[in-house]
Design a protein around this motif. Structure first.
Motif, PDB file in Angstrom:
ATOM      1  N   ALA A 182      -3.161   1.002   0.179  1.00 33.99           N
ATOM      2  CA  ALA A 182      -4.035   2.246   0.814  1.00 33.99           C
ATOM      3  C   ALA A 182      -2.439   3.116   1.151  1.00 33.99           C
ATOM      4  CB  ALA A 182      -4.896   2.438   1.228  1.00 33.99           C
ATOM      5  N   ARG A 183      -1.449   2.395   1.723  1.00 34.49           N
ATOM      6  CA  ARG A 183      -0.475   3.428   2.318  1.00 34.49           C
ATOM      7  C   ARG A 183       0.809   2.932   1.647  1.00 34.49           C
ATOM      8  NH1 ARG A 183      -4.821   3.055   5.516  1.00 34.49           N
ATOM      9  NH2 ARG A 183      -5.140   4.215   6.999  1.00 34.49           N
ATOM     10  N   ALA A 184       1.161   1.724   0.521  1.00 33.05           N
ATOM     11  CA  ALA A 184       2.388   2.342  -0.340  1.00 33.05           C
ATOM     12  C   ALA A 184       2.730   3.354   0.068  1.00 33.05           C
ATOM     13  CB  ALA A 184       1.773   1.279  -1.471  1.00 33.05           C
ATOM     14  N   PRO A 185       2.158   3.886  -0.980  1.00 34.63           N
ATOM     15  CA  PRO A 185       3.004   5.812  -1.432  1.00 34.63           C
ATOM     16  C   PRO A 185       3.304   6.628  -0.229  1.00 34.63           C
ATOM     17  CG  PRO A 185       0.833   6.024  -2.209  1.00 34.63           C
ATOM     18  CD  PRO A 185       0.081   4.389  -1.270  1.00 34.63           C
ATOM     19  N   LEU A 186       2.740   6.282   1.355  1.00 33.72           N
ATOM     20  CA  LEU A 186       3.007   6.677   2.288  1.00 33.72           C
ATOM     21  C   LEU A 186       4.481   5.605   2.703  1.00 33.72           C
ATOM     22  CD1 LEU A 186       3.573   8.025   5.056  1.00 33.72           C
ATOM     23  CD2 LEU A 186       2.085   6.229   6.206  1.00 33.72           C
ATOM     24  N   TYR A 187       4.713   4.726   2.435  1.00 34.98           N
ATOM     25  CA  TYR A 187       5.871   3.237   2.696  1.00 34.98           C
ATOM     26  C   TYR A 187       6.554   3.963   2.581  1.00 34.98           C
ATOM     27  CZ  TYR A 187       2.456   0.767   5.408  1.00 34.98           C
ATOM     28  OH  TYR A 187       1.039   0.037   6.427  1.00 34.98           O
ATOM     29  N   GLY A 188       7.094   4.234   0.738  1.00 38.18           N
ATOM     30  CA  GLY A 188       7.646   5.042   0.133  1.00 38.18           C
ATOM     31  C   GLY A 188       8.263   5.452   0.493  1.00 38.18           C
ATOM     32  N   GLY A 189       7.601   7.119   0.857  1.00 33.71           N
ATOM     33  CA  GLY A 189       8.251   8.062   0.958  1.00 33.71           C
ATOM     34  C   GLY A 189       9.033   8.109   2.232  1.00 33.71           C
ATOM     35  N   ARG A 190       8.302   7.023   3.158  1.00 35.50           N
ATOM     36  CA  ARG A 190       8.945   7.024   4.493  1.00 35.50           C
ATOM     37  C   ARG A 190      11.073   6.411   4.236  1.00 35.50           C
ATOM     38  NH1 ARG A 190       5.000   4.131   8.573  1.00 35.50           N
ATOM     39  NH2 ARG A 190       3.839   5.450   9.818  1.00 35.50           N
ATOM     40  N   LEU A 191      11.106   5.379   3.239  1.00 36.89           N
ATOM     41  CA  LEU A 191      12.027   4.847   3.114  1.00 36.89           C
ATOM     42  C   LEU A 191      13.008   6.174   2.376  1.00 36.89           C
ATOM     43  CD1 LEU A 191      10.289   1.195   0.923  1.00 36.89           C
ATOM     44  CD2 LEU A 191      11.780   1.581   3.307  1.00 36.89           C
ATOM     45  N   ALA A 192      12.135   6.644   1.710  1.00 38.28           N
ATOM     46  CA  ALA A 192      12.955   8.019   0.456  1.00 38.28           C
ATOM     47  C   ALA A 192      13.244   8.409   1.902  1.00 38.28           C
ATOM     48  CB  ALA A 192      12.165   8.627   0.030  1.00 38.28           C
ATOM     49  N   VAL A 193      13.088   8.903   2.594  1.00 43.98           N
ATOM     50  CA  VAL A 193      14.096   9.952   3.717  1.00 43.98           C
ATOM     51  C   VAL A 193      14.708   9.086   4.981  1.00 43.98           C
ATOM     52  CG1 VAL A 193      12.988  10.740   6.481  1.00 43.98           C
ATOM     53  CG2 VAL A 193      11.185  11.235   3.978  1.00 43.98           C
ATOM     54  N   ARG A 194      13.994   8.388   4.598  1.00 45.77           N
ATOM     55  CA  ARG A 194      15.755   7.263   5.437  1.00 45.77           C
ATOM     56  C   ARG A 194      16.857   6.836   4.702  1.00 45.77           C
ATOM     57  NH1 ARG A 194      10.865   3.250   8.945  1.00 45.77           N
ATOM     58  NH2 ARG A 194      10.434   4.865  10.051  1.00 45.77           N
ATOM     59  N   SER A 195      16.555   6.933   3.600  1.00 47.53           N
ATOM     60  CA  SER A 195      17.873   6.662   2.219  1.00 47.53           C
ATOM     61  C   SER A 195      18.978   6.830   2.651  1.00 47.53           C
ATOM     62  CB  SER A 195      17.536   6.271   1.113  1.00 47.53           C
ATOM     63  OG  SER A 195      17.547   8.239   0.496  1.00 47.53           O
ATOM     64  N   PRO A 196      19.382   8.175   3.289  1.00 46.21           N
ATOM     65  CA  PRO A 196      20.152   8.414   2.861  1.00 46.21           C
ATOM     66  C   PRO A 196      21.290   7.950   4.454  1.00 46.21           C
ATOM     67  CG  PRO A 196      18.955  10.348   3.014  1.00 46.21           C
ATOM     68  CD  PRO A 196      17.734   9.260   2.835  1.00 46.21           C
TER      69      PRO A 196
END
Length: 737
Positions: free
Chosen positions: A116-130
């Motif tokens: 259920a929190r997979a989209p939240l984890y994906g967003g965190r990875l995208a924000v931390r990627s830079p």
């Protein structure tokens, strides 16, 4: 060293000579040194088998040398300590099922939570990627040009150490030459991979981009902020260790423990098995010091809870007298048992088989406890408000969900706690008035006759159908034999057994039923809040086979419920905390060893739903009888006529009268019968008359009236006089016909 003189001519060839083992012979000599240095065993003497000890002769009690035993004896001694091959939780089908169910639900919850929190984890990875990209590039540059060695080289310059600096510089140059090629090859590989991905379909490109962002996001993760949330927050419970257990036992101020620790701190308290997880808690198997019993520890359970820094409801010491009285099994739970709600499987059951026992509750370790009911009688006792009636509710619900069971329920306090099951009972009464007491006494008289009838019926059955002369499931299903299970429940039985008129005979009947009825399918369940010799005859308390004791005041009450010497043996229901431990008690007779059990909780709506299912099942199978069909059996014991008494105090000019006024007038008419009703306060007095009229099918209603002494008018619960007249008329017509 001195040697005895040996004649060379005596036994020259050594024949008939004894061979002496020097080690054994030396061990048997008196030890050297002064008497105060000798072991105490050297001074102990016993008379030899062929005569008394002669003066100066010493016969040792403890034989010298090592103890010699047969190899089979050693093997048998070791066999007593065999560890089970199959774990304990796998030996019981219900416990294994519950464990596997819990594990499955646990991981199902974890999976659902994280998905259920997979989209939240994906967003965190995208924000931390830079940040991850910057860390990756920076790390590659530092590694390629060996920048991590720069401080060491600068230190050599500052110390003016040219030889060391030249050595480090050469090492750095050789590293950089190799690493530049490695980094270049990695960059070319990544460039080629990017070109290949650019020619792939769109979904492949997005997948590659997602993988790259995820990798960079993981690299860019802050140290103090994890990517994935915990689906289950672990309880902050200190792991149980031997040091913690010894510290807790020492804090109890038990003289035997403290003296043993002072003499031999290492081996005073012996752990016979490793401390392990056992359900939702820790288990330690301990041999207490010599002379210290488990009862000594259980008396100070509250101090042990303080020493372990855990709530009192988490600390459950128990003994294992099958080994010895000093074997302590200390179980420390993660959760407070008093705050645990045990849900009964009966709430979802469409039917139940009493021959398999009744699911009653769970022990502190969360293991389900089933109470066998066939071939047993049950006694439940406690102080008021500790969950006694709730335990009776569970047993009644389990019994009446079996459509072959004939239920007789007597709730002798008039609160209606068991009213949902009235529709399924062959006999039923609720009240504290003499009429209800007489009804319960009638039931025991009838039950005694039923036991005698069943004894003859069972004896007449052929051996192939009933080889053990006991009621079985197959025999119970043959309704024509009349040997189906019969469960008689008397709640607040002290009101019956202590009654001056009916108590004596009722006690004799109950004792007869308990002794003979269990093999005949007759089960007696008694519950009391006043366990003393007047309210609970000793012949009854001594012969019941299953006992459940919640909080009681002292040793006498404890042993009245749990059996003689229960308190002495450490089975003490006095340890429970009033109200906090409501629903928790000692169960004896249902399991091989006494257990602390929390009974399942069934509130009134849940009990009503179970009763409705039982009623539908009984209606379908045609097993309803007696009270459940509306029949009103006559009392064996003559009693007053409540309806006639009401007409005597309510004249025809009063069409409707408040209940409280009727009760006051009845008390004036027959003070010996109705005075206890009038002594009740407020709504209890009104409810008492309502309950007393229920067996006659008369319902109370809202009545407008005024107090007899004058005052303001109001609507209150009352009776309609015509209802009383009509009921008496119908009763008389039925008697005449």
């Amino acid at each position: 060293m001195t040697h005895d003189h040996i004649d060379p001519n005596e036994n020259p060839d050594g024949r008939d000579a004894d061979i002496v083992h020097l080690d054994a012979a030396r061990a048997g000599r008196q030890p050297d040194g002064p008497p105060e240095d000798r072991p105490a065993e050297a001074d102990r003497t016993v008379a030899p088998a062929d005569g008394p000890v002669l003066e100066g002769e010493i016969v040792r009690v403890d034989q010298p040398g090592p103890a010699r035993t047969d190899w089979r004896t050693d093997l048998e001694a070791k066999a007593r300590a065999r560890q089970p091959i199959v774990p304990l939780w796998l030996r019981s089908a219900p416990e294994a099922s519950e464990t596997l169910k819990w594990v499955g639900l646990h991981y199902l919850h974890v999976s659902g939570y994280q998905l259920a929190r997979a989209p939240l984890y994906g967003g965190r990875l995208a924000v931390r990627s830079p940040r991850g990209f910057a860390r990756l590039v920076g790390g590659m540059v530092r590694w390629t040009f060996d920048l991590e060695g720069e401080p060491v080289r600068l230190a050599s310059v500052q110390k003016a150490d040219p030889e060391n600096y030249i050595k480090l510089s050469r090492q750095r140059d050789s590293r950089v030459r190799l690493r530049v090629w490695v980094t270049g090859a990695a960059l070319v590989t990544l460039l080629i991979a990017a070109i290949v991905v650019a020619d792939q379909p769109t979904h492949v490109q997005w997948t590659a981009l997602a993988v790259a962002l995820a990798a960079l996001g993981v690299i860019g993760k802050p140290a103090d902020r994890p990517l994935i949330n915990r689906a289950v927050v672990p309880a902050n419970v200190e792991r149980l260790t031997s040091d913690i257990v010894i510290r807790a036992l020492t804090a109890l101020s038990i003289a035997g423990i403290n003296q043993a620790i002072a003499k031999n701190s290492k081996d005073a308290i012996r752990f016979v098995a490793p401390i392990t997880r056992d359900g939702p808690g820790w288990r330690a198997d301990i041999d207490l010091p010599y002379g210290v019993t488990v009862a000594d520890v259980m008396d100070k359970r509250d101090r042990m809870a303080s020493a372990l820094r855990r709530p009192l409801g988490c600390i459950w010491p128990e003994g294992d007298s099958s080994i010895h009285e000093g074997r302590l099994i200390l179980w420390v739970g993660d959760k407070d048992l008093s705050k645990t709600v045990v849900r009964s499987p009966l709430t979802k059951a469409s039917s139940h088989d009493v021959f398999k026992g009744i699911p009653f509750g769970s022990d502190p370790r969360g293991r389900p406890i089933v109470v066998p009911i066939i071939q047993h009688n049950i006694l439940i006792g406690s102080l008021p408000g500790q969950g006694k009636t709730a335990a009776v509710r569970v047993l009644a619900s389990g019994a009446l969900l079996d459509p072959t069971v004939e239920g007789w329920i007597h709730e002798l306090k008039g609160t209606g706690d068991l009213d949902p099951h009235e529709q399924n009972c062959h006999r039923y009464i609720s009240g504290i008035e003499d009429e209800a007491i007489a009804y319960a006494a009638d039931s025991l008289t009838l039950l005694r006759k039923e036991v005698m009838r069943r004894s003859g019926a069972l004896k007449a059955l052929p051996p192939d159908l009933c080889p053990d002369k006991r009621v079985t499931r197959e025999i119970a299903d043959k309704r024509s034999l009349g040997l189906h299970p019969l469960v008689c429940i008397i709640d607040e039985c002290q009101n019956l057994f202590a009654h001056p008129e009916y108590g004596g005979k009722a006690g004799d009947d109950a004792e007869f039923i308990i002794k003979l009825g269990r093999a005949l399918g007759v089960v007696l369940i008694l519950a009391t809040q006043r366990p003393d010799k007047d309210s609970l005859p000793t012949g009854i308390s001594a012969n019941v086979s299953i006992r459940f004791c919640l909080r009681v005041a002292g040793q006498i009450e404890n042993d009245m419920i749990l059996g003689t010497s229960a308190y002495k043996n450490g089975v003490r229901a006095t340890v429970f905390v009033p109200e906090i431990d409501a629903g928790i008690g000692y169960l004896v007779g249902a399991t091989p060893m006494p257990k602390v059990v929390r009974s399942a909780y069934l509130d009134t709506p849940a009990t009503q739903r179970i009763a409705d299912r039982a009623h539908a099942l009984r209606t379908k199978l045609g097993t309803l009888s007696g009270h459940g069909l509306g029949e009103r059996p006559e009392h064996i014991i003559p009693t007053y006529d409540l309806l006639a008494d009401i007409l005597a105090v309510v004249p025809p000019s009063e069409a409707k009268v408040w209940n409280e006024i009727v009760v006051d007038r009845l008390a004036d008419l027959r003070s010996d019968v109705y005075a206890p009703w009038a002594a009740l306060e407020g709504g209890a007095r009104t409810a008492q008359l309502t309950t007393a009229l229920k067996p006659y099918g008369i319902k109370t209603t809202q009545v407008w009236g005024t107090p007899e002494g004058g005052g303001k008018g109001a609507n209150r619960i009352g009776i309609v006089r015509d209802d009383i007249v009509n009921t008496i008329t119908q009763r008389d017509r039925g008697a005449a016909s």
